[in-house]
Design an enzyme around this catalytic site. Sequence first.
Site, mmCIF file in Angstrom:
data_model
loop_
_atom_site.group_PDB
_atom_site.id
_atom_site.type_symbol
_atom_site.label_atom_id
_atom_site.label_comp_id
_atom_site.label_asym_id
_atom_site.label_seq_id
_atom_site.Cartn_x
_atom_site.Cartn_y
_atom_site.Cartn_z
ATOM 1 N N TYR A 1 0.830 -1.203 0.000
ATOM 2 C CA TYR A 1 0.000 0.000 0.000
ATOM 3 C C TYR A 1 0.868 1.258 0.000
ATOM 4 O O TYR A 1 0.617 2.202 -0.763
ATOM 5 C CB TYR A 1 -0.917 -0.016 1.218
ATOM 6 C CG TYR A 1 -1.852 1.165 1.313
ATOM 7 C CD1 TYR A 1 -3.052 1.185 0.609
ATOM 8 C CD2 TYR A 1 -1.543 2.266 2.107
ATOM 9 C CE1 TYR A 1 -3.913 2.263 0.694
ATOM 10 C CE2 TYR A 1 -2.401 3.345 2.200
ATOM 11 C CZ TYR A 1 -3.582 3.343 1.492
ATOM 12 O OH TYR A 1 -4.432 4.419 1.577
ATOM 13 N N LYS B 1 0.905 4.197 -2.847
ATOM 14 C CA LYS B 1 0.536 5.581 -2.568
ATOM 15 C C LYS B 1 1.737 6.520 -2.720
ATOM 16 O O LYS B 1 1.562 7.705 -3.048
ATOM 17 C CB LYS B 1 -0.069 5.696 -1.173
ATOM 18 C CG LYS B 1 -1.430 5.006 -1.048
ATOM 19 C CD LYS B 1 -2.447 5.562 -2.037
ATOM 20 C CE LYS B 1 -3.815 4.934 -1.861
ATOM 21 N NZ LYS B 1 -4.833 5.511 -2.792
#
Length: 266
Positions: free
Chosen positions: A170, A174
């Site tokens: 993740y 991002k």
Amino acid sequence: MADDEITVPANYTAGLFDISGRVAVVTGAGSGLGAAIAIGYAQLGVTVVLADINAAGMAATLATITEQGGKAVAAELDVTKRDRCFDLARKVKADHGSVDILVNSAGSAFRSPAEEFPEDKFNFILDLNLKGTYFCCQAFGNAMLAQGRGSIINLASIGSFNAYPWASAYLASKGGVLQMTKALALEWRDRGVRVNGIGPTLMESPLTKAAASRSSITADFIKARMLRPRLGLPRELIGTAVFLASDASELVTGHIVMCDDGYLTA
């Protein structure tokens, strides 16, 4: 520069935040942050195209918008399929005449220690969060470039800047969204298209709850560093999403506007 160019005309501010009549595409609109932003836009007179693979979620968002007197249509979209993103961009342009706003909210997370992170989950998260955002930027960005105007808003994260445990894929995705946003803003600014992002804190959302069901290690780490012991609410991002979509943010591009309740200051 002429004097009249540096003055503030009468009623100048009246329309700065007015986005009524515009057309917005919101991915991930079937739940959580995407649903809240879509509903918020519709309340301001925006025609919203709800784009998601979650048909039931989109139906619920559409029902809310309709009940509140707004305008929206649902369009099933797998953002990891580049050709389908371009197909939808062409359809939106044909059906509505323009694509003024794109919000890339589709995303997912998975919790695991880095040394054990499953390859299939890593690929899924990078495909959805990073490639999916990029493909939508390409598809709808082309439509915006052709019309000479548009605002793209990517959902970034506090994880675009700071690390936390059990979220390596993740965080990688991002962090990529952050750099992608800057790169596209640089390339497209002189062609009328602004590209920015929103960086939320840990939010009350189905995604957060689903990830926490596997482990609370990530959330516990973040909560221990929050200035206030509460999660953000999806509706608390609407104001920033309106600002970035409106003429009020004309000089803002290539930035992640943090809605982190001060998290990054700690």
